[in-house]
Motif scaffolding. Structure first.
Motif, PDB file in Angstrom:
ATOM      1  N   ARG A   1     103.319  38.033  47.782  1.00 42.80           N
ATOM      2  CA  ARG A   1     103.005  37.895  46.353  1.00 42.80           C
ATOM      3  C   ARG A   1     102.015  36.767  46.094  1.00 42.80           C
ATOM      4  O   ARG A   1     101.232  36.844  45.157  1.00 42.80           O
ATOM      5  N   ARG A   2     102.070  35.715  46.905  1.00 38.38           N
ATOM      6  CA  ARG A   2     101.257  34.528  46.621  1.00 38.38           C
ATOM      7  C   ARG A   2     100.578  34.002  47.882  1.00 38.38           C
ATOM      8  O   ARG A   2     100.577  32.812  48.140  1.00 38.38           O
ATOM      9  N   SER A   3      99.997  34.903  48.660  1.00 38.09           N
ATOM     10  CA  SER A   3      99.419  34.488  49.937  1.00 38.09           C
ATOM     11  C   SER A   3      98.303  33.460  49.776  1.00 38.09           C
ATOM     12  O   SER A   3      98.129  32.595  50.631  1.00 38.09           O
ATOM     13  N   GLY A   4      97.570  33.510  48.684  1.00 42.86           N
ATOM     14  CA  GLY A   4      96.517  32.530  48.456  1.00 42.86           C
ATOM     15  C   GLY A   4      97.048  31.107  48.364  1.00 42.86           C
ATOM     16  O   GLY A   4      96.337  30.156  48.689  1.00 42.86           O
ATOM     17  N   MET A   5      98.299  30.956  47.951  1.00 43.50           N
ATOM     18  CA  MET A   5      98.907  29.631  47.877  1.00 43.50           C
ATOM     19  C   MET A   5      99.096  29.038  49.278  1.00 43.50           C
ATOM     20  O   MET A   5      99.049  27.828  49.459  1.00 43.50           O
ATOM     21  N   TYR A   6      99.265  29.908  50.278  1.00 43.58           N
ATOM     22  CA  TYR A   6      99.519  29.450  51.638  1.00 43.58           C
ATOM     23  C   TYR A   6      98.252  29.364  52.485  1.00 43.58           C
ATOM     24  O   TYR A   6      98.161  28.514  53.363  1.00 43.58           O
ATOM     25  N   ILE A   7      97.301  30.267  52.241  1.00 45.59           N
ATOM     26  CA  ILE A   7      96.145  30.336  53.139  1.00 45.59           C
ATOM     27  C   ILE A   7      94.805  30.240  52.422  1.00 45.59           C
ATOM     28  O   ILE A   7      93.759  30.482  53.022  1.00 45.59           O
ATOM     29  N   GLY A   8      94.796  29.897  51.150  1.00 41.74           N
ATOM     30  CA  GLY A   8      93.538  29.861  50.414  1.00 41.74           C
ATOM     31  C   GLY A   8      93.140  31.261  49.993  1.00 41.74           C
ATOM     32  O   GLY A   8      93.944  31.996  49.461  1.00 41.74           O
TER      33      GLY A   8
ATOM     34  N   ALA B   1      91.553  45.632  50.551  1.00 39.87           N
ATOM     35  CA  ALA B   1      92.770  45.597  49.728  1.00 39.87           C
ATOM     36  C   ALA B   1      93.859  46.476  50.345  1.00 39.87           C
ATOM     37  O   ALA B   1      95.025  46.075  50.390  1.00 39.87           O
ATOM     38  N   ARG B   2      93.496  47.664  50.833  1.00 38.45           N
ATOM     39  CA  ARG B   2      94.490  48.548  51.455  1.00 38.45           C
ATOM     40  C   ARG B   2      95.074  47.929  52.719  1.00 38.45           C
ATOM     41  O   ARG B   2      96.280  47.989  52.957  1.00 38.45           O
ATOM     42  N   VAL B   3      94.216  47.312  53.523  1.00 40.04           N
ATOM     43  CA  VAL B   3      94.689  46.695  54.772  1.00 40.04           C
ATOM     44  C   VAL B   3      95.541  45.470  54.464  1.00 40.04           C
ATOM     45  O   VAL B   3      96.505  45.189  55.166  1.00 40.04           O
ATOM     46  N   LEU B   4      95.224  44.736  53.406  1.00 44.12           N
ATOM     47  CA  LEU B   4      96.023  43.563  53.032  1.00 44.12           C
ATOM     48  C   LEU B   4      97.402  43.953  52.502  1.00 44.12           C
ATOM     49  O   LEU B   4      98.358  43.207  52.669  1.00 44.12           O
ATOM     50  N   GLU B   5      97.536  45.103  51.862  1.00 37.98           N
ATOM     51  CA  GLU B   5      98.828  45.551  51.352  1.00 37.98           C
ATOM     52  C   GLU B   5      99.717  46.110  52.461  1.00 37.98           C
ATOM     53  O   GLU B   5     100.936  45.945  52.425  1.00 37.98           O
ATOM     54  N   ALA B   6      99.111  46.773  53.415  1.00 37.31           N
ATOM     55  CA  ALA B   6      99.861  47.521  54.438  1.00 37.31           C
ATOM     56  C   ALA B   6     100.847  46.688  55.251  1.00 37.31           C
ATOM     57  O   ALA B   6     101.991  47.115  55.426  1.00 37.31           O
ATOM     58  N   PRO B   7     100.475  45.522  55.773  1.00 40.27           N
ATOM     59  CA  PRO B   7     101.442  44.841  56.645  1.00 40.27           C
ATOM     60  C   PRO B   7     102.719  44.441  55.927  1.00 40.27           C
ATOM     61  O   PRO B   7     103.794  44.438  56.523  1.00 40.27           O
ATOM     62  N   PHE B   8     102.627  44.128  54.643  1.00 43.46           N
ATOM     63  CA  PHE B   8     103.807  43.658  53.931  1.00 43.46           C
ATOM     64  C   PHE B   8     104.814  44.778  53.684  1.00 43.46           C
ATOM     65  O   PHE B   8     106.008  44.579  53.850  1.00 43.46           O
ATOM     66  N   GLY B   9     104.339  45.937  53.312  1.00 43.24           N
ATOM     67  CA  GLY B   9     105.247  47.064  53.127  1.00 43.24           C
ATOM     68  C   GLY B   9     105.880  47.486  54.438  1.00 43.24           C
ATOM     69  O   GLY B   9     107.090  47.728  54.515  1.00 43.24           O
ATOM     70  N   LEU B  10     105.071  47.548  55.488  1.00 41.95           N
ATOM     71  CA  LEU B  10     105.594  47.928  56.801  1.00 41.95           C
ATOM     72  C   LEU B  10     106.562  46.882  57.337  1.00 41.95           C
ATOM     73  O   LEU B  10     107.619  47.212  57.870  1.00 41.95           O
TER      74      LEU B  10
ATOM     75  N   PRO C   1      92.923  34.867  50.402  1.00 39.33           N
ATOM     76  CA  PRO C   1      93.574  35.816  51.307  1.00 39.33           C
ATOM     77  C   PRO C   1      92.618  36.916  51.772  1.00 39.33           C
ATOM     78  O   PRO C   1      91.988  37.582  50.968  1.00 39.33           O
ATOM     79  N   ASP C   2      92.506  37.041  53.069  1.00 37.18           N
ATOM     80  CA  ASP C   2      91.763  38.131  53.672  1.00 37.18           C
ATOM     81  C   ASP C   2      92.538  38.584  54.901  1.00 37.18           C
ATOM     82  O   ASP C   2      93.565  37.999  55.248  1.00 37.18           O
ATOM     83  N   VAL C   3      92.075  39.632  55.534  1.00 33.69           N
ATOM     84  CA  VAL C   3      92.813  40.210  56.655  1.00 33.69           C
ATOM     85  C   VAL C   3      92.999  39.189  57.771  1.00 33.69           C
ATOM     86  O   VAL C   3      94.086  39.030  58.321  1.00 33.69           O
ATOM     87  N   ARG C   4      91.943  38.464  58.115  1.00 33.31           N
ATOM     88  CA  ARG C   4      92.037  37.465  59.188  1.00 33.31           C
ATOM     89  C   ARG C   4      93.039  36.368  58.843  1.00 33.31           C
ATOM     90  O   ARG C   4      93.856  35.974  59.671  1.00 33.31           O
ATOM     91  N   GLY C   5      93.014  35.881  57.603  1.00 31.02           N
ATOM     92  CA  GLY C   5      93.937  34.826  57.196  1.00 31.02           C
ATOM     93  C   GLY C   5      95.385  35.274  57.205  1.00 31.02           C
ATOM     94  O   GLY C   5      96.271  34.559  57.674  1.00 31.02           O
ATOM     95  N   VAL C   6      95.649  36.473  56.677  1.00 28.46           N
ATOM     96  CA  VAL C   6      97.016  36.999  56.647  1.00 28.46           C
ATOM     97  C   VAL C   6      97.523  37.210  58.066  1.00 28.46           C
ATOM     98  O   VAL C   6      98.652  36.849  58.404  1.00 28.46           O
ATOM     99  N   THR C   7      96.679  37.793  58.927  1.00 29.57           N
ATOM    100  CA  THR C   7      97.058  38.016  60.320  1.00 29.57           C
ATOM    101  C   THR C   7      97.358  36.698  61.019  1.00 29.57           C
ATOM    102  O   THR C   7      98.369  36.568  61.716  1.00 29.57           O
ATOM    103  N   SER C   8      96.505  35.710  60.816  1.00 31.68           N
ATOM    104  CA  SER C   8      96.710  34.406  61.449  1.00 31.68           C
ATOM    105  C   SER C   8      97.992  33.750  60.952  1.00 31.68           C
ATOM    106  O   SER C   8      98.743  33.165  61.740  1.00 31.68           O
ATOM    107  N   PHE C   9      98.249  33.836  59.653  1.00 30.23           N
ATOM    108  CA  PHE C   9      99.472  33.256  59.111  1.00 30.23           C
ATOM    109  C   PHE C   9     100.700  33.909  59.728  1.00 30.23           C
ATOM    110  O   PHE C   9     101.636  33.227  60.155  1.00 30.23           O
TER     111      PHE C   9
END
Length: 138
Positions: A40-47, A117-126, A49-57
């Motif tokens: 919900r608030r990935s930007g708060m943790y990684i600035g 946007a689709r790739v950023l949503e996918a990991p969280f639902g899965l 949010p993009d695919v690389r940042g979410v994956t790295s986190f």
């Protein structure tokens, strides 16, 4: 709220704020709840949010969780292959997410904003489905 005041928080007009969210201590959350909070608030943790940042986190979170004996992503890759790919695959977990989210995508092209946007949503639902199944199996 005035510094040093002991009164309740207000909405700025003198009325008490009724629906003000209570701060959540991440240490009190299950892994599933924390990942939902991060989603919900990935930007708060990684600035930004993009695919690389979410994956790295998520990889960093998993590494830290492994040190405390509770790995987050153990079995996640295999679960996705069994439930979404249907055949053996040697791709890393984040590449499998992309394959599931964008099966038609030419991998040599950069993401469009819609694809990102689709790739950023996918990991969280899965990941939520995977963790829910893991919780019920424990």
């Amino acid at each position: 709220m005035v510094r040093g005041s002991t009164s309740s928080p207000t909405d700025g007009v003198g009325q008490q704020a009724v629906d003000a969210p209570k701060p959540t201590d991440p240490n009190d959350l299950t892994e599933r709840e924390f990942i939902a909070l991060f989603a919900r608030r990935s930007g708060m943790y990684i600035g930004s949010p993009d695919v690389r940042g979410v994956t790295s986190f998520l990889n960093g979170y998993d590494a830290a969780a492994r040190r405390s004996g509770r790995p987050l992503l153990d079995g996640f890759r295999e679960w996705r292959i069994a439930n979404y790919i249907g055949h053996h695959n040697s791709l890393a977990w984040w590449s499998l997410i992309e394959l599931i989210a964008l099966p038609e995508r030419d991998r040599s092209d950069a993401y469009t904003p819609e694809q990102e946007a689709r790739v950023l949503e996918a990991p969280f639902g899965l990941l939520d489905k995977f963790l829910a199944e893991r919780e019920t199996a424990e």
